[in-house]
Each structure stands twice: as C-alpha cells, then as structure tokens.
Design an enzyme around this catalytic site. Structure first.
Site, PDB file in Angstrom:
ATOM      1  N   SER A 218       6.584  83.686 -17.421  1.00  0.00           N
ATOM      2  CA  SER A 218       5.481  82.749 -17.561  1.00  0.00           C
ATOM      3  C   SER A 218       5.948  81.527 -18.363  1.00  0.00           C
ATOM      4  O   SER A 218       6.935  80.889 -17.990  1.00  0.00           O
ATOM      5  CB  SER A 218       4.280  83.435 -18.226  1.00  0.00           C
ATOM      6  OG  SER A 218       3.162  82.574 -18.228  1.00  0.00           O
ATOM      7  N   ASP A 297       2.187  91.729   8.157  1.00  0.00           N
ATOM      8  CA  ASP A 297       2.780  92.974   7.676  1.00  0.00           C
ATOM      9  C   ASP A 297       3.994  93.396   8.497  1.00  0.00           C
ATOM     10  O   ASP A 297       5.030  93.807   7.962  1.00  0.00           O
ATOM     11  CB  ASP A 297       1.713  94.077   7.702  1.00  0.00           C
ATOM     12  CG  ASP A 297       2.147  95.349   6.990  1.00  0.00           C
ATOM     13  OD1 ASP A 297       3.265  95.370   6.444  1.00  0.00           O
ATOM     14  OD2 ASP A 297       1.376  96.315   6.956  1.00  0.00           O
ATOM     15  N   ASP A 300       8.456  92.264   8.886  1.00  0.00           N
ATOM     16  CA  ASP A 300       9.668  92.857   8.329  1.00  0.00           C
ATOM     17  C   ASP A 300       9.994  94.206   8.974  1.00  0.00           C
ATOM     18  O   ASP A 300      10.870  94.928   8.498  1.00  0.00           O
ATOM     19  CB  ASP A 300       9.540  93.025   6.818  1.00  0.00           C
ATOM     20  CG  ASP A 300       8.293  93.802   6.412  1.00  0.00           C
ATOM     21  OD1 ASP A 300       7.835  94.650   7.208  1.00  0.00           O
ATOM     22  OD2 ASP A 300       7.768  93.564   5.311  1.00  0.00           O
ATOM     23  N   ASP A 304       3.391  98.530   6.236  1.00  0.00           N
ATOM     24  CA  ASP A 304       3.319  99.266   4.983  1.00  0.00           C
ATOM     25  C   ASP A 304       2.431  98.602   3.938  1.00  0.00           C
ATOM     26  O   ASP A 304       2.441  98.975   2.769  1.00  0.00           O
ATOM     27  CB  ASP A 304       4.729  99.423   4.405  1.00  0.00           C
ATOM     28  CG  ASP A 304       5.449  98.080   4.241  1.00  0.00           C
ATOM     29  OD1 ASP A 304       4.836  97.036   4.526  1.00  0.00           O
ATOM     30  OD2 ASP A 304       6.625  98.091   3.820  1.00  0.00           O
ATOM     31  N   ASP A 466       1.409  85.099  -7.319  1.00  0.00           N
ATOM     32  CA  ASP A 466       1.142  84.482  -8.622  1.00  0.00           C
ATOM     33  C   ASP A 466       0.083  83.406  -8.429  1.00  0.00           C
ATOM     34  O   ASP A 466       0.258  82.485  -7.638  1.00  0.00           O
ATOM     35  CB  ASP A 466       2.434  83.870  -9.168  1.00  0.00           C
ATOM     36  CG  ASP A 466       2.315  83.384 -10.606  1.00  0.00           C
ATOM     37  OD1 ASP A 466       1.184  83.154 -11.074  1.00  0.00           O
ATOM     38  OD2 ASP A 466       3.358  83.228 -11.272  1.00  0.00           O
ATOM     39  N   HIS A 503       1.109  87.646 -11.652  1.00  0.00           N
ATOM     40  CA  HIS A 503       1.792  86.857 -12.685  1.00  0.00           C
ATOM     41  C   HIS A 503       2.523  87.771 -13.668  1.00  0.00           C
ATOM     42  O   HIS A 503       1.894  88.447 -14.484  1.00  0.00           O
ATOM     43  CB  HIS A 503       0.770  85.982 -13.408  1.00  0.00           C
ATOM     44  CG  HIS A 503       1.371  85.034 -14.372  1.00  0.00           C
ATOM     45  ND1 HIS A 503       2.202  84.012 -13.975  1.00  0.00           N
ATOM     46  CD2 HIS A 503       1.293  84.941 -15.726  1.00  0.00           C
ATOM     47  CE1 HIS A 503       2.599  83.336 -15.030  1.00  0.00           C
ATOM     48  NE2 HIS A 503       2.071  83.877 -16.100  1.00  0.00           N
TER      49      HIS A 503
END
Length: 582
Positions: A218, A297, A300, A304, A466, A503
């Site tokens: 951060s 999803d 790749d 999952d 984030d 984050h």
C-alpha cells in the site's frame, strides 16, 4: 458502449519471447553480476546501546533484550485486526531522530523508530515500510502483507528490522500543515533513518549488514518504489506490494468515485455514508464479479472461479452487455442504466472534463469486487481517509476542512473540482517548496538504472481486485520499465498479479505467499524467481464453499498467465503452468 481498460499495448518482441522462454528453463541470471551472500553474526550489545550508541540528532530511548516469544501487531483500519507474530530472542530498541518544534503549526515533530535485532542474526537488514498515512510506530516484526504467514516474518527469518512513523505522530493528516513533515513522510525519513540504522546494527553486532532489503504494501509499497528510485545505493532488494506510487492521484480518484455514487441518491446530511452505500450495495458489486467470472473464467483453461488472464478478460467482459439491466427496480440481480453509467465512469478513472485528460489510471474488472475489503475502500475509506490526505498533505497550500464528521468530509469531496483543484497536487509556494507529486512519487519511476547497475533486484505483487491503487497503473509502469530497458527489465524487476486479491491481501484469492526468500535468493544467489506458489487462507470466510481450503496456484511473472495443463486437480498449483500470452 464498452469500457476499455487503458492497459498499455502488450508488445512482445521475438527477443522478449525468447527471454521468457529462457527464464522458464533457467534458474540463474548470467547477464548481471551476483551480489555476495550475507553472513550471520551474533548480537553482542543491547541494553547498553542507550549510552554506547551516538549518532547525530538521535536519541536511543530504550534498549531491552527480550526472550523468544510473541508480539501483538495492532493493525489500523487498513491493516485489519491485530495479529500475533512469533518472535525469536532479540533486542528491542526505540528511538527518535530530528526532534523539533514546527514553525508552521507550533507542534512537536520527530522521526520515531523501533528496531528489533535478533540474537542470531542472518546478516541482513529489513526496512519495514508501513501503510496508510503512517504516524504510528508499528511493531518492527518484518511485516509485508495482511495475509502473510506470521511465522515467515523477516524478524523470524533472522533479519534486523526497523519500523518508523515516517516523521510525524497521530492524529493524521494534520501533519501536512508542516512542510518538513510532508517531506519526511514522502521520502526523507527513509534517507535519514537508513544510515543511522546501519550504524546501530554495526554497534550491536560488530559489522554493518551485508545485504539490505526494503519492503512494504500500500503506502508501504509506495515507500518501497520511492526508495528503489531514490535510495537504490542503500538497498539490495525491494519487495513491493499493491503500490500506491501515484498516491495523490489515486486519492483524488477515490474522491471522484464518491462524487459519482452521490449522483445516484439523495444524501442525508445526518447519515452521509449510509446514503452513499445505498447507491451500490455489496451484493451488486458481487453481481458484477459473478458476470466477470462467467465471461472470463475459462480463458485460462479451468473453470475454477478465478480469472488468471486479467488482461484478456478486459476484452471479453462488457458491463452494459453482460450485467442485466433492471426492468423495474433493483433487487440485487441487475443494475439500473444509471448505475452502469456511474460504475463505468469510476472504472474508467477520473478525467478532466474540459480536455478529457486522465487524472489517474483506470481499473480492470476482476472476480474479487464483491468482497468486504473492496466495498470498504469504495465508500468508507474514500469518504473518511482520502479527503484528509488530499486536503492537508497533498494540496499546496493545504485546504483544511472539518473531517471529524461525515457531512464535513462529504462537503469537501463533493466540492472538489476535477478540472481546477487537481492542480494543487502539482503546486508549490514559498512555504511548500516541493509539490505532492514531487515528494510522494518516485522521481522517475521507470529509471531504475542505479538499482539495475549495482545488481539489486525488485519483486512487485499486486492484487487484481484492488479498489484503491489500480493494478492497471502498476502494469503500465512495468511496461514503461520494460521499454526503458530494451524489454529486458525482467533481469532485475518482476511483476506478479494475484487474481481476485484485494488491497494487500483478502478477496477471493490465493493471497498467502512468501516472496522474501525468493527475493533473497535472486539477489544473493542469482536464482531468478519464476512462479511463486500461493495458497488460500483457510480462515478466509469469504471464499466460495466449492473451493478447497488447501487450494494453491502459481503466481506468474507478468505477462505470463497461470494456465491449466488439462489434467490434474484444479485445486493444485502443479496442474497449472505459466504461459506467455498469445
């Protein structure tokens, strides 16, 4: 209409493809010299350091030898609940540097620090860069991220560790009225503390640290990136988490989000935050994530609940097409047209409405946007923390307001002009001689020539969900770093994206991993870090019920994507390989 994430174009030359192929089959870096490995030593002084250590404008307040035990790390709002770190036998030192009375606000200032020196030392120094607005002397346990393995802290690994308040004490952000406190917070506390800490280590062990590491998440990630640009001659390795290296711009982006949400509801001055939260429920954020997963999803190779191909997903997902539009009223299964417009604006990042110039980065869509952490940053943090930072610390001159009430904060946020007030973070005057952009950000974030030329190394990790510091901003930085180094920046710096992570941890993610050992091996042995195995935290109550509590995944060096091999359990990292994008 479709939001396009402004990630820099992914241009991979044949050289880059070859480079990544070579890296996947080699564990040694032969293009840059390898720094000598650290050698251990034993603590010889502790309690008497209060009298025996002398350094300019420095007071050692206490020095005490502690047995093996534990330390309670009291987190702030950003860090989460307090946690207990196991600790080896060590010397606990507290001190202060540069005590003074401010000529700006008449208040006392100093750079407070804590050091913990293990009895059995591995010869390494670790600067623990803390988060938020600093101002609190956090325990120097060698912390990195919220979700880390507490047993794997730097102190427990044998590092000598320093932590500081960055030159001011709470309450924050009023320290921004003092020009020197601004500079200390931005970069000067690190410059001041580092040589002192190394001398103190030499006094305690009989030698200076052989290797020095800097780490934080951060604002701590910002500290680390600033150090990599300003102080690469002082450190050998940099571990960067979810970096807010454009923090003044990101804080304005947070306020822009509040302005956008406010257009959807009537604001009750007695209940401003709850009014804003009624504009977008956490369930509606989760709906967006659900639709992102449906579209992305399988990119790749594995269904999952995780989106590993984050960049490819931005082309596959369309907010207006893929999320149902409410025909009548909101019920958690749809968004209104107005909600879609607002969220599209927020995800596209704030702009100057006159020139359409971007003020900060955009944000990628990902699977972890319906979580408590994401929701907290979108509303509570954006309303109650970022305005104070912008008004008191980042603006020249400071623009104080009553931030003790929700109404006072909202009045400041809603009146902030994205066309004119943004200029205050670039401004200087006779009192504040460095702008927030100058003292808060790396001088040239893509010029890491000092780091590179002395064989130092950097590892950067960023959660793809984030809500406050955009992973797209970090990706764009890394692409710029590659361009500045003939596409060979991965010889000294690597970026790892964590799908679904919020984050500095949390989210629907494999958010527990240890990068410090990888960094040390890279710096001191030339062992290039390939994939980093990450696991879920079994105590994460937000994880889907159909995920194994022992799920693992490889975190791949960008731009590679963790791709399912086609066989094996989808709960096991061994079933995935890091593959270059097509």
């Amino acid at each position: 209409m479709k939001m396009k994430t402004r990630l820099l174009p992914l241009v991979i030359t044949p050289l880059c493809i070859t480079l990544y192929g070579c890296n996947s089959n080699s564990s040694e870096d032969n293009s840059l010299p390898i720094l000598d490995a650290a050698t251990p030593a034993t603590l010889t002084l502790c309690n008497t350091l209060t009298e025996q250590f002398n350094y300019s404008d420095t007071e050692i307040i206490s020095a005490e030898l502690l047995p093996e035990g534990s330390v309670t790390y009291s987190g702030n709002v950003e860090d989460g609940n307090s946690v207990i770190y196991p600790t080896p036998a060590h010397c606990l030192i507290t001190g202060a540097m540069n005590e003074r009375i401010s000529i700006a606000d008449g208040k006392p200032y100093k750079i407070g620090f804590e050091m913990r020196l293990p009895s059995d030392w591995n010869g390494r120094f670790y600067y623990q860069a803390n988060g938020a607005l600093d101002g609190v002397l956090q325990k120097a346990v060698g912390r990195f991220m919220i979700s880390e393995d507490l047993n794997a802290s730097a102190l427990n690994k044998g590092f000598a560790v320093i932590s500081s308040d960055a030159g001011h004490q709470s309450p924050a952000p009023m320290f921004g009225l003092d020009p020197q406190a601004r500079l200390d917070y931005g970069y000067n506390a690190v410059a001041t503390l580092t040589p002192m800490a190394k001398d103190l280590i030499e006094k305690a062990y009989g030698k200076q640290p052989d290797r020095s590491y800097f780490a934080g998440c951060s604002n701590g990630g910002r500290h680390t990136m600033v150090a990599s640009a300003r102080f690469a001659d002082m450190y050998d390795g940099f571990l960067v988490g979810n970096p807010g290296f454009n923090l003044p711009k990101a804080a304005i982006s947070q306020m822009y989000g509040i302005q956008q949400y406010a257009t959807l509801v009537d604001i009750d001055p007695e209940n401003v935050l709850s009014s804003l939260q009624s504009s977008f429920t956490q369930q509606e954020f989760a709906l967006i994530s659900e639709k992102v997963v449906q579209q992305c999803d399988a990119l790749d190779g594995a269904s999952d609940g995780m989106v590993n191909d984050i960049i490819g997903c931005q082309d596959e997902f369309d907010l207006y097409r893929d999320v149902p539009t409410c025909a009548v009223q909101r019920d958690g299964t749809c968004l209104t047209e107005a909600q879609k417009n607002v969220f599209n604006n927020i995800m596209s990042g704030p702009h100057n409405s006159k020139t359409n110039e971007a003020i900060y980065s955009d944000f990628p869509y990902d699977a972890g946007m319906g979580t408590n952490d994401y929701y907290g940053w979108e509303f509570f943090m954006a309303m109650m923390r970022d305005p104070g930072a912008v008004a008191f610390v980042f603006s020249t001159a400071p623009t104080p307001y009553n931030g003790s009430t929700e109404a006072g904060s909202f009045e400041y946020v809603n009146s902030f002009d994205m066309n004119t007030d943004v200029e205050k973070i670039y401004a200087i005057n006779e009192t504040y001689t460095e702008s927030a952009i100058d003292f808060m950000t790396p001088p040239d974030a893509t010029d890491l020539s000092t780091l590179r030329n002395r064989s130092a190394k950097m590892m950067v990790v960023h959660g793809a969900s984030d809500a406050v510091f955009s992973p797209a901003d970090t990706i764009n930085w890394y692409e710029g770093l590659q361009d500045a180094n003939d596409r060979n920046a991965d010889e000294f710096a690597r970026l790892y994206l964590v799908p679904g992570m919020n984050h500095c941890g949390n989210g629907l993610a494999t958010d527990r991993f240890d990068m410090l050992d990888k960094l040390v091996a890279w710096v001191e042995q030339g062992m290039q870090p390939q994939s980093v195995e990450a696991s879920v935290r079994a105590d994460n109550a937000e994880l889907p019920s159909n995920w194994s509590p022992t799920r693992t995944r490889p975190l791949c060096p960008y731009p590679q994507v963790a791709t399912y091999n086609g066989t094996g359990s989808i709960e096991d990292a061994a079933s995935f390989s890091c593959v270059a994008p097509k």
